[in-house]
Design a protein around this motif. Structure first.
Motif, short mmCIF file in Angstrom:
data_model
loop_
_atom_site.label_atom_id
_atom_site.label_comp_id
_atom_site.label_asym_id
_atom_site.label_seq_id
_atom_site.Cartn_x
_atom_site.Cartn_y
_atom_site.Cartn_z
N ASN A 195 20.73 33.29 7.72
CA ASN A 195 20.08 33.33 6.42
C ASN A 195 18.58 33.55 6.54
OD1 ASN A 195 22.41 33.03 4.99
ND2 ASN A 195 22.19 30.85 4.65
N ALA A 196 17.97 32.86 7.53
CA ALA A 196 16.53 33.01 7.73
C ALA A 196 16.19 34.45 8.11
CB ALA A 196 16.04 32.05 8.81
N TRP A 197 17.01 35.05 8.98
CA TRP A 197 16.80 36.44 9.41
C TRP A 197 16.91 37.40 8.21
CZ3 TRP A 197 15.67 38.93 14.04
CH2 TRP A 197 15.90 40.30 14.07
N LEU A 198 17.95 37.23 7.41
CA LEU A 198 18.16 38.13 6.27
C LEU A 198 17.05 37.98 5.23
CD1 LEU A 198 22.03 37.84 5.87
CD2 LEU A 198 20.74 39.78 6.77
N TRP A 199 16.62 36.75 4.97
CA TRP A 199 15.52 36.56 4.04
C TRP A 199 14.23 37.18 4.57
CZ3 TRP A 199 16.98 30.80 2.87
CH2 TRP A 199 17.84 30.77 1.76
N ALA A 200 13.98 37.00 5.86
CA ALA A 200 12.78 37.59 6.46
C ALA A 200 12.84 39.12 6.37
CB ALA A 200 12.64 37.15 7.92
N ALA A 201 14.04 39.68 6.57
CA ALA A 201 14.19 41.14 6.47
C ALA A 201 13.93 41.61 5.04
CB ALA A 201 15.59 41.55 6.92
N GLN A 202 14.49 40.90 4.08
CA GLN A 202 14.28 41.28 2.67
C GLN A 202 12.80 41.22 2.30
OE1 GLN A 202 16.79 38.57 0.56
NE2 GLN A 202 18.69 39.43 1.40
N GLN A 203 12.08 40.29 2.88
CA GLN A 203 10.67 40.13 2.58
C GLN A 203 9.78 40.94 3.53
OE1 GLN A 203 9.83 35.90 2.43
NE2 GLN A 203 11.69 35.50 1.24
N LYS A 204 10.44 41.74 4.39
CA LYS A 204 9.74 42.66 5.28
C LYS A 204 8.74 41.93 6.20
CE LYS A 204 10.22 46.51 1.99
NZ LYS A 204 11.65 46.29 2.03
N GLN A 205 9.18 40.82 6.75
CA GLN A 205 8.37 40.07 7.69
C GLN A 205 8.65 40.60 9.09
OE1 GLN A 205 8.48 35.77 7.11
NE2 GLN A 205 8.84 36.02 4.91
N TYR A 206 8.17 41.82 9.34
CA TYR A 206 8.53 42.56 10.55
C TYR A 206 8.13 41.85 11.83
CZ TYR A 206 8.97 46.30 7.06
OH TYR A 206 9.30 47.04 5.96
N ALA A 207 6.93 41.31 11.87
CA ALA A 207 6.45 40.67 13.10
C ALA A 207 7.33 39.50 13.50
CB ALA A 207 5.00 40.21 12.92
N ALA A 208 7.75 38.70 12.52
CA ALA A 208 8.61 37.56 12.81
C ALA A 208 9.97 38.03 13.34
CB ALA A 208 8.80 36.71 11.56
N LEU A 209 10.49 39.11 12.78
CA LEU A 209 11.76 39.65 13.25
C LEU A 209 11.63 40.17 14.68
CD1 LEU A 209 12.80 41.65 10.06
CD2 LEU A 209 13.77 39.48 10.82
N GLY A 210 10.55 40.86 14.95
CA GLY A 210 10.34 41.39 16.29
C GLY A 210 10.24 40.30 17.34
N ALA A 211 9.61 39.19 16.98
CA ALA A 211 9.45 38.09 17.93
C ALA A 211 10.77 37.36 18.18
CB ALA A 211 8.40 37.11 17.42
N ALA A 212 11.67 37.39 17.20
CA ALA A 212 12.93 36.63 17.29
C ALA A 212 14.08 37.43 17.86
CB ALA A 212 13.29 36.10 15.91
N VAL A 213 13.97 38.76 17.93
CA VAL A 213 15.14 39.59 18.19
C VAL A 213 15.69 39.43 19.61
CG1 VAL A 213 13.87 41.65 18.95
CG2 VAL A 213 16.12 41.89 17.85
N GLU A 214 14.85 39.14 20.59
CA GLU A 214 15.34 39.08 21.96
C GLU A 214 16.37 37.97 22.14
OE1 GLU A 214 14.45 40.55 26.12
OE2 GLU A 214 15.27 41.20 24.21
N SER A 215 16.12 36.82 21.54
CA SER A 215 17.07 35.71 21.65
C SER A 215 18.39 36.06 20.98
CB SER A 215 16.49 34.44 21.03
OG SER A 215 15.43 33.93 21.80
N LEU A 216 18.33 36.68 19.81
CA LEU A 216 19.56 37.11 19.14
C LEU A 216 20.32 38.12 19.99
CD1 LEU A 216 18.91 37.69 15.33
CD2 LEU A 216 20.28 35.92 16.43
#
Length: 884
Positions: A380-401
């Motif tokens: 849910n946090a990932w999808l909300w961040a994507a909807q809000q275009k929080q690109y930097a946060a997504l980029g920092a989190a993607v390796e663990s996923l």
């Protein structure tokens, strides 16, 4: 029984709770038992059923006291007293003194007092303690939304009725929540069709988490709506969970009124925290509750006591789904949703970012478990961040996923999340945003390849773009990663589509390794060493895999990479199988299976099971092999694993031939499996359905030429691989017997059966082999058959080569002969001639006055035109075609 109103409907389910509570009431040390749970969970109904069943155990009476009508703790004593055979007198004593004098007189009596719905009278809880002190045989059963918190209290949490959470083979009608819905449905609609609507009934039970009141209220709508519509309405708005029934208590006529009553009993701070806690999905930790919702330990404990928050056996907290929805409504009413959502996004995406280091080394299993436990929140946090275009946060989190998906086999879910995020990027992003976009895209490509997933985009074009952007950004770690994935893509192109780019893959692997070595990234260095064994060197040689696996294993042990150790162990099993050392293969496969279970790797579990099934089959333990294959198939179906399906169904196709001789069924499985395997990453190199099952089925059906056409696929690199050689010899023996060449048939069968039992044990269980031997003995006589079957022949490798030559097959995995669609250029012919002489790329470059890079381009072109993947094959193919 005094004060107990019998229910107009039958009591359903709850057998375990009834038995457990009955045993507690039989325990002399348990004198105060509180049934605690949220409103609508069925506490009162359960208490009344217990009273009916325990009537004989309390010879002096069971007294049921409904506390709903009173609102003041001061009225508690008189309400209890009036429910019992006691009358207040007009004398000098106070009501309390009179009641306790009565209790003292009745001290030896065996009495059960049931106090129903105590939660709003907790201010008078001392009375309960005093009653217990004044008596010895009195037992009190309380129902409440909140614990009494008395020292004498025993607490039994009451949850929803049992409902199907996932398919496990248990009949749906065996679940008490489903039984309750069906009972109420048939009272409302006698024509209710169980089979037609069962999936929707299950969905309703899941949505309300087995809450009995909610199930009854939902069933009440069957006069107006179909089950599917009811389920949809519950998801939209819980207000549908209401009734127009005239004889239900007011407080039970809607879920909203039940929850509002609980809400009104909370303090202002408890309300504030609870509405914030409603943002969590799938439970939460104490730390998350503190950071996101500002929940102190005392507040959290209070909400647990009030049955609004539950603590499970794993130490995590959660909220009943209907209560959670009510809390979300209150959060929006308070205009807190946006602020809480951002705290939630920050907390979980920072968690992913911080877990990256642990996933790649020491603490790996704990980190993966953390992600798995909180996956719904992370999603849910990932999808909300994507909807809000929080690109930097997504980029920092993607390796663990990325690594969680691979290590735990959650490819489809994480690929879906990555695609959802990529859809939010602008069509013409700035360079910084483009870099993050490529970071997500390269991880997506990795998971698509390793997860054997269907693709709907040009992988080569996408990964080339990622490499280019990483170079423009001068980000060495990202350059190395993208090169790594580009190399894996080249291997995929070679194996899945016949685009031969081994030299290109080697270049990418080597450059990536050099960068990671400079960055001192042990994790990726170890991973790259494992992959390098899949490509050739610039001299057209294959580096012995063990020379790469052992250093890789040492690095993984150094950093504590349990996932890597598990996969190296499985690779060692594969290597031993390739060397024909089936005993060592089985040992490594057993070790890898234990390790894969430890790390929770679905893909690894399936592949380890396959290796064990393979070795069991080869040595003749066919039932074990079949059980493993069927377990694999079921697990693959349950988890949507394409690779697992290919491995399991392929093996089953062969086993059906040998064990049941149902050749038509086996052939159908093999053909279907061959089609599926073409969609997998490596083209199904372990596809026993195509490589073993199909020729075996053809042999069983007497289609010997078709069976012979399958010989080429049986051998990967070695003609003396004992398992495939045994199958080839038996098929050839059957074909020779069909042609009445009895001597040759006996020789080939004898040679097949002289191989070690750990490689040909399966053959002794194939009825065809028994019939074939009997036929040969009949035609030749016992003595002549024995002489022929024991006759010394050339070594196994030479025999297999001669058989393949007879079948017009020149080498393992031979490609169909064809004229070149595009001729070699004069320069390519020059390079090919020097390759045939054994010169390295550097030596060819010096001889022809070219750069090494140009020579590599020429060799890649030669491989592509000749449809080969290394120098040795190029020389062999060129010789066949008279190009040298």
């Amino acid at each position: 029984m005094q004060g107990l109103a019998l229910s107009p409907t039958p009591f359903i389910g709850r057998s375990e709770e009834v038995d457990e509570i009955s045993l507690l009431l039989d325990d002399p040390s348990c004198r105060l038992l509180t049934l605690v749970g949220p409103g609508g969970i069925g506490k009162t109904r359960l208490a009344t059923e217990i009273a009916l069943r325990k009537e004989a155990a309390f010879s002096d009476g069971i007294y049921f006291v409904s506390l709903t009508p009173i609102s003041q703790a001061e009225d508690l004593l008189t309400t209890i007293a009036e429910a019992m055979p006691f009358h207040f007198q007009q004398d000098h004593r106070t009501p309390r003194e009179q009641f306790f004098d009565y209790l003292n007189e009745k001290n030896a009596k065996s009495v059960l007092l049931i106090l129903d719905n105590f939660e709003h009278l907790l201010a008078g809880v001392e009375l309960i303690s005093d009653v217990l002190t004044a008596t010895t045989n009195f037992k009190i059963l309380v129902t409440s939304r909140e614990t009494l918190n008395l020292q004498e209290e025993w607490v039994r949490q009451i949850g929803g009725m049992a409902y199907p959470q996932h398919h496990n083979g248990k009949p749906l009608e065996d679940y008490s929540a489903v039984q309750l819905f069906l009972d109420r449905a048939r009272r409302i609609r006698g024509d209710f069709d169980l089979s037609a609507d069962m999936a929707d009934v299950v969905r309703i039970c899941q949505l309300v988490e087995g809450m009995p009141l909610a199930i009854e209220l939902a069933a009440g709508w069957l006069k107006t709506l179909q089950p599917a519509d009811i389920a949809q309405e519950i998801q939209r708005n819980q207000d549908i969970l209401a009734t127009r029934s005239r004889n239900l208590p007011e407080r039970h006529r809607s879920i909203r009124s039940v929850f509002t009553h609980s809400w009104e009993l909370l303090s202002e701070k408890e309300r504030e925290v609870f509405q914030k806690l409603s943002i969590f999905r799938g439970g939460f930790t104490r730390e998350a509750a503190k950071v996101v919702a500002g929940a102190s330990l005392n507040i959290l404990a209070g909400l647990v006591d009030k049955s609004l928050v539950r603590l499970n056996a794993a130490g995590r907290y959660d909220v009943h789904e209907l209560l959670r929805q009510y809390g979300v409504e209150q959060m929006h009413v308070a205009n807190q949703a946006t602020a809480i959502q951002q705290l939630y996004i920050d907390y979980y995406l920072h968690m992913l970012r911080d877990l990256e280091t642990r996933i790649k080394g020491h603490g790996q299993l704990e980190a993966l478990d953390t992600i798995q436990a909180d996956f719904e929140n992370l999603r849910n946090a990932w999808l909300w961040a994507a909807q809000q275009k929080q690109y930097a946060a997504l980029g920092a989190a993607v390796e663990s996923l990325n690594f969680f998906a691979d290590m735990r086999g959650r490819y489809h879910e994480i690929v879906t999340l990555l695609r959802a995020a990529l859809d939010q990027f602008p069509s013409t992003p700035d360079m910084a945003t483009k870099a993050i976009q490529c970071r997500l895209q390269s991880r997506l490509i990795r998971l698509v390849l390793l997860g054997n997933m269907r693709i709907d985009f040009d992988i080569r074009s996408e990964i080339d773009t990622c490499v280019q952007v990483a170079r423009q950004q001068e980000d060495p770690a990202e350059i190395a990663f993208c090169l790594f994935i580009s190399a894996i893509t080249a291997v995929w192109e070679e194996n899945a589509h016949g685009v031969y780019t081994s030299a290109q893959a080697e270049d990418f692997f080597q450059e990536s390794y050099a960068i990671f070595q400079e960055l001192d990234d042990t994790f990726y260095r170890a991973d790259l060493l494992s992959w390098l064994g899949s490509v050739t060197t610039d001299k057209g040689e294959i580096i012995p895999w063990d020379e790469l696996l052992n250093p890789s294993l040492a690095l993984r042990k150094e950093i504590g990479d349990r996932n890597g150790i598990a996969w190296i162990t499985l690779n060692l099993a594969d290597m031993m199988l390739g060397k024909g050392n089936y005993v060592a293969c089985e040992r490594y496969a057993q070790e890898s299976l234990a390790l894969m279970h430890e790390i929770g790797s679905l893909k690894g579990i399936l592949q380890s099971m396959f290796k064990l099934a393979q070795t069991a089959m080869l040595k003749g333990d066919l039932q074990k092999a079949r059980t493993l294959a069927e377990d694999m198939r079921d697990l693959a179906d349950e988890t949507n694993s394409l690779g697992g399906t290919v491995l399991s169904v392929g093996l089953l196709a062969f086993l059906i031939c040998v064990m049941e001789e149902d050749y038509a069924e086996a052939a159908a499985l093999a053909q279907k499996n061959s089609i599926i395997s073409q969609e997998s990453f490596f083209g199904g190199h372990d596809d026993m359905g195509a490589y073993w099952g199909q020729p075996t089925a053809d042999c069983g059906m007497g289609h010997y030429e078709a069976a012979r056409s399958g010989y080429e696929a049986l051998f990967s690199e070695r003609y003396d691989d004992l398992g495939p050689a045994t199958l080839c010899l038996i098929i050839e023996s059957a074909a020779c017997a069909h042609a009445m060449d009895w001597q040759t048939a006996a020789e080939w069968l004898g040679l097949a059966l002289r191989q070690p039992r750990w490689a040909n044990g399966w053959a002794y269980h194939w009825p065809l082999v028994t019939r074939l031997r009997d036929e040969l003995v009949h035609e030749l006589g016992e003595e002549a058959y024995q002489a022929a079957s024991e006759r010394d022949v050339l070594d196994l490798e030479t025999v297999i080569k001669s058989i393949l030559d007879e079948a017009n097959i020149s080498k393992p995995h031979a490609k169909a002969r064809y004229a070149l669609l595009e001729p070699l250029s004069d320069r390519e012919l020059e390079v090919l001639q020097l390759v045939a002489e054994g010169l390295s790329n550097r030596e060819i470059a010096e001889r022809l006055v070219l750069s090494t890079g140009t020579v590599k381009v020429h060799t890649r072109n030669i491989y592509g035109k000749l449809s080969v993947n290394n120098r040795t094959q190029a020389v062999m193919r060129a010789t066949e075609m008279n190009l040298l």
